[in-house]
Design a protein around this motif. Sequence first.
Motif, PDB file in Angstrom:
ATOM      1  N   PHE A 196       0.840  -1.200   0.000  1.00 30.77           N
ATOM      2  CA  PHE A 196       0.000   0.000   0.000  1.00 30.77           C
ATOM      3  C   PHE A 196       0.875   1.250   0.000  1.00 30.77           C
ATOM      4  CE2 PHE A 196       0.847  -1.306   4.316  1.00 30.77           C
ATOM      5  CZ  PHE A 196       1.120  -0.125   5.002  1.00 30.77           C
ATOM      6  N   ALA A 197       0.297   2.360  -0.469  1.00 30.80           N
ATOM      7  CA  ALA A 197       1.019   3.630  -0.506  1.00 30.80           C
ATOM      8  C   ALA A 197       1.263   4.118   0.919  1.00 30.80           C
ATOM      9  CB  ALA A 197       0.220   4.661  -1.291  1.00 30.80           C
ATOM     10  N   GLY A 198       2.502   4.480   1.217  1.00 34.37           N
ATOM     11  CA  GLY A 198       2.851   4.930   2.557  1.00 34.37           C
ATOM     12  C   GLY A 198       3.429   6.341   2.538  1.00 34.37           C
ATOM     13  N   THR A 199       3.437   6.952   3.709  1.00 30.58           N
ATOM     14  CA  THR A 199       3.924   8.328   3.841  1.00 30.58           C
ATOM     15  C   THR A 199       4.779   8.457   5.097  1.00 30.58           C
ATOM     16  OG1 THR A 199       1.936   9.194   2.758  1.00 30.58           O
ATOM     17  CG2 THR A 199       3.242  10.751   4.055  1.00 30.58           C
ATOM     18  N   PHE A 200       5.899   9.167   4.974  1.00 24.87           N
ATOM     19  CA  PHE A 200       6.701   9.531   6.130  1.00 24.87           C
ATOM     20  C   PHE A 200       6.319  10.945   6.562  1.00 24.87           C
ATOM     21  CE2 PHE A 200       9.535   6.262   4.354  1.00 24.87           C
ATOM     22  CZ  PHE A 200       9.853   5.560   5.512  1.00 24.87           C
ATOM     23  N   VAL A 201       6.237  11.163   7.855  1.00 27.45           N
ATOM     24  CA  VAL A 201       6.019  12.496   8.390  1.00 27.45           C
ATOM     25  C   VAL A 201       7.263  12.862   9.182  1.00 27.45           C
ATOM     26  CG1 VAL A 201       4.587  13.976   9.838  1.00 27.45           C
ATOM     27  CG2 VAL A 201       3.531  12.131   8.509  1.00 27.45           C
ATOM     28  N   ASN A 203       9.439  15.945  10.885  1.00 26.52           N
ATOM     29  CA  ASN A 203       9.345  17.325  11.380  1.00 26.52           C
ATOM     30  C   ASN A 203       8.026  17.977  10.968  1.00 26.52           C
ATOM     31  OD1 ASN A 203      11.956  17.200  12.528  1.00 26.52           O
ATOM     32  ND2 ASN A 203      12.884  17.731  10.559  1.00 26.52           N
ATOM     33  N   GLY A 204       6.971  17.171  11.003  1.00 22.41           N
ATOM     34  CA  GLY A 204       5.645  17.684  10.696  1.00 22.41           C
ATOM     35  C   GLY A 204       5.313  17.750   9.220  1.00 22.41           C
ATOM     36  N   GLU A 205       6.259  17.432   8.349  1.00 20.90           N
ATOM     37  CA  GLU A 205       6.024  17.503   6.896  1.00 20.90           C
ATOM     38  C   GLU A 205       5.799  16.101   6.337  1.00 20.90           C
ATOM     39  OE1 GLU A 205       8.207  18.978   2.764  1.00 20.90           O
ATOM     40  OE2 GLU A 205       9.105  19.454   4.716  1.00 20.90           O
ATOM     41  N   ALA A 206       4.688  15.909   5.625  1.00 25.69           N
ATOM     42  CA  ALA A 206       4.355  14.610   5.041  1.00 25.69           C
ATOM     43  C   ALA A 206       5.068  14.440   3.699  1.00 25.69           C
ATOM     44  CB  ALA A 206       2.853  14.487   4.854  1.00 25.69           C
ATOM     45  N   VAL A 207       5.736  13.300   3.536  1.00 24.62           N
ATOM     46  CA  VAL A 207       6.447  13.003   2.296  1.00 24.62           C
ATOM     47  C   VAL A 207       6.031  11.609   1.826  1.00 24.62           C
ATOM     48  CG1 VAL A 207       8.678  12.785   1.157  1.00 24.62           C
ATOM     49  CG2 VAL A 207       8.413  14.361   3.090  1.00 24.62           C
ATOM     50  N   ALA A 208       5.341  11.537   0.679  1.00 29.89           N
ATOM     51  CA  ALA A 208       4.936  10.236   0.124  1.00 29.89           C
ATOM     52  C   ALA A 208       6.150   9.564  -0.500  1.00 29.89           C
ATOM     53  CB  ALA A 208       3.842  10.426  -0.919  1.00 29.89           C
ATOM     54  N   VAL A 209       6.288   8.263  -0.289  1.00 30.08           N
ATOM     55  CA  VAL A 209       7.417   7.527  -0.867  1.00 30.08           C
ATOM     56  C   VAL A 209       6.992   6.883  -2.181  1.00 30.08           C
ATOM     57  CG1 VAL A 209       8.544   7.100   1.346  1.00 30.08           C
ATOM     58  CG2 VAL A 209       6.847   5.486   0.500  1.00 30.08           C
ATOM     59  N   LYS A 210       7.965   6.702  -3.071  1.00 38.31           N
ATOM     60  CA  LYS A 210       7.668   6.134  -4.379  1.00 38.31           C
ATOM     61  C   LYS A 210       7.354   4.641  -4.287  1.00 38.31           C
ATOM     62  CE  LYS A 210      10.611   9.433  -6.857  1.00 38.31           C
ATOM     63  NZ  LYS A 210      11.818   9.604  -7.687  1.00 38.31           N
ATOM     64  N   TYR A 221       6.812  -3.143   6.857  1.00 42.44           N
ATOM     65  CA  TYR A 221       8.162  -3.049   6.312  1.00 42.44           C
ATOM     66  C   TYR A 221       8.228  -1.821   5.402  1.00 42.44           C
ATOM     67  CZ  TYR A 221       8.775  -7.858   7.938  1.00 42.44           C
ATOM     68  OH  TYR A 221       8.861  -8.984   8.712  1.00 42.44           O
ATOM     69  N   ILE A 222       9.348  -1.105   5.476  1.00 39.92           N
ATOM     70  CA  ILE A 222       9.504   0.129   4.704  1.00 39.92           C
ATOM     71  C   ILE A 222      10.681  -0.007   3.734  1.00 39.92           C
ATOM     72  CG2 ILE A 222       8.509   1.596   6.492  1.00 39.92           C
ATOM     73  CD1 ILE A 222      11.367   2.328   7.341  1.00 39.92           C
ATOM     74  N   PRO A 223      10.625   0.691   2.577  1.00 40.76           N
ATOM     75  CA  PRO A 223      11.729   0.629   1.621  1.00 40.76           C
ATOM     76  C   PRO A 223      12.961   1.305   2.209  1.00 40.76           C
ATOM     77  CG  PRO A 223      10.125   2.285   0.948  1.00 40.76           C
ATOM     78  CD  PRO A 223       9.527   1.575   2.116  1.00 40.76           C
ATOM     79  N   LEU A 224      14.036   0.546   2.402  1.00 33.91           N
ATOM     80  CA  LEU A 224      15.200   1.041   3.136  1.00 33.91           C
ATOM     81  C   LEU A 224      15.868   2.222   2.448  1.00 33.91           C
ATOM     82  CD1 LEU A 224      17.118   0.737   5.519  1.00 33.91           C
ATOM     83  CD2 LEU A 224      18.443  -0.891   4.163  1.00 33.91           C
ATOM     84  N   ARG A 225      16.094   2.110   1.160  1.00 31.06           N
ATOM     85  CA  ARG A 225      16.811   3.189   0.457  1.00 31.06           C
ATOM     86  C   ARG A 225      16.120   4.529   0.629  1.00 31.06           C
ATOM     87  NH1 ARG A 225      16.243   5.833  -4.220  1.00 31.06           N
ATOM     88  NH2 ARG A 225      14.545   4.477  -4.891  1.00 31.06           N
ATOM     89  N   GLU A 226      14.807   4.563   0.385  1.00 31.06           N
ATOM     90  CA  GLU A 226      14.074   5.823   0.496  1.00 31.06           C
ATOM     91  C   GLU A 226      14.037   6.334   1.927  1.00 31.06           C
ATOM     92  OE1 GLU A 226      10.617   6.767  -2.019  1.00 31.06           O
ATOM     93  OE2 GLU A 226      10.636   4.634  -2.518  1.00 31.06           O
ATOM     94  N   ALA A 227      13.887   5.416   2.874  1.00 30.07           N
ATOM     95  CA  ALA A 227      13.837   5.827   4.277  1.00 30.07           C
ATOM     96  C   ALA A 227      15.151   6.480   4.700  1.00 30.07           C
ATOM     97  CB  ALA A 227      13.533   4.630   5.169  1.00 30.07           C
ATOM     98  N   ALA A 300      -1.916   3.391  11.457  1.00 31.43           N
ATOM     99  CA  ALA A 300      -2.384   2.386  10.511  1.00 31.43           C
ATOM    100  C   ALA A 300      -3.491   2.910   9.621  1.00 31.43           C
ATOM    101  CB  ALA A 300      -2.855   1.146  11.255  1.00 31.43           C
ATOM    102  N   LYS A 301      -4.368   3.752  10.163  1.00 30.41           N
ATOM    103  CA  LYS A 301      -5.493   4.271   9.370  1.00 30.41           C
ATOM    104  C   LYS A 301      -5.014   5.191   8.250  1.00 30.41           C
ATOM    105  CE  LYS A 301      -9.054   3.979  12.963  1.00 30.41           C
ATOM    106  NZ  LYS A 301     -10.042   4.751  13.770  1.00 30.41           N
ATOM    107  N   LYS A 302      -4.011   6.000   8.534  1.00 29.74           N
ATOM    108  CA  LYS A 302      -3.512   6.945   7.533  1.00 29.74           C
ATOM    109  C   LYS A 302      -2.361   6.358   6.706  1.00 29.74           C
ATOM    110  CE  LYS A 302      -4.665  11.068  10.259  1.00 29.74           C
ATOM    111  NZ  LYS A 302      -4.120  12.271  10.945  1.00 29.74           N
ATOM    112  N   GLY A 303      -1.762   5.290   7.197  1.00 33.55           N
ATOM    113  CA  GLY A 303      -0.611   4.717   6.504  1.00 33.55           C
ATOM    114  C   GLY A 303       0.603   5.613   6.595  1.00 33.55           C
ATOM    115  N   THR A 304       0.801   6.248   7.767  1.00 31.70           N
ATOM    116  CA  THR A 304       1.908   7.189   7.923  1.00 31.70           C
ATOM    117  C   THR A 304       2.870   6.743   9.027  1.00 31.70           C
ATOM    118  OG1 THR A 304       0.655   8.551   9.506  1.00 31.70           O
ATOM    119  CG2 THR A 304       0.515   9.142   7.168  1.00 31.70           C
ATOM    120  N   VAL A 305       4.137   7.058   8.815  1.00 28.65           N
ATOM    121  CA  VAL A 305       5.186   6.849   9.821  1.00 28.65           C
ATOM    122  C   VAL A 305       5.693   8.217  10.239  1.00 28.65           C
ATOM    123  CG1 VAL A 305       7.478   5.926  10.254  1.00 28.65           C
ATOM    124  CG2 VAL A 305       5.886   4.647   8.805  1.00 28.65           C
TER     125      VAL A 305
END
Length: 307
Positions: A196-201, A203-210, A221-227, A300-305
């Motif tokens: 599923f599409a995930g997002t890192f937050v 410093n308060g800024e949401a960044v969607a990962v490819k 599990y998260i994509p290591l390179r992008e993280a 889990a509901k938003k799919g954000t870390v």
Amino acid sequence: MSLQGTVGRTKAYSLRSIAMSLVFLLLFTACFTGAASAGAASAASKMSTDLIIVNKKTNKLGFFSGGKLEKVFPVATGKTKNLTPEGTFRVVLKVKNRPYYKEHIPGGDPANPLGDRWLGLEVNGTYGTTYAIHGNNNESSIGKYVSAGCIRMHNDDIHWLYPRVAKFTTVIITSSSRSMENIASKAGYLLGTKLFAGTFVINGEAVAVKSPFVEENSRIYIPLREAVSLLGGSLRQEAGTGALMITIGGQTVIHKPLSSIATVNGKEVIMLASRNVDGRLYFPLGSLTPLFGLPVVWDAKKGTVEL
């Protein structure tokens, strides 16, 4: 549709050594250096959870999607053991109403032995025009060893399968007494997974990962390179061992891809094993805190870390 030559056999120890070397090399080059061509990168970015397994021992085809076995179909395969090649291949050509050129039978004609759907496979230098999963003009042949190398299906079955199979879907052809699920698992397919599409937050800024996040057995599990990139860290491969040196902030972690051990400041730490998903290395989200000291909040509901 015939296979020329014979496939040589290599000793198990040599295969194992080569395979492990390739795993480390491919994971490092594909996931971390960005050295792949634009075409390869584009294909890799289209992540798939689909898999097709053809078991010649039972003459069955299994279609996996989204981490589960969706359907199993009877098929016909080669008249002799070597005619239908074994190995891991890709679907590279999709054709409706392909003519049977050998006897000049038009596509879609009821007499066409290829039926009206063709999923061409990249096999031994051929690019989807020689070996394929296709329909038939003799339904009674399905389940038998009768073809010149291709995999035949009932026409209704190939009509169900065809629209669900994307180009570059992996196809494993084997001859095994194991179950479809066991064959898939041994090949590295993640059963019971969800992408599923995930997002890192940060410093308060949401960044969607490819690359998508992966959920397996309620673990993320998260994509290591992008993280690592988003966190301003770095990755390099340790010479001779294939291990990765991952630095985030002032913390350096040494980890061999796919293992369940990491070294932090000279001490071994047990972790969930990292995963290879479509050529990308994935790290268990829960390991970020014990390995790097990073506080993690998972929604889990938003799919954000949130980090």
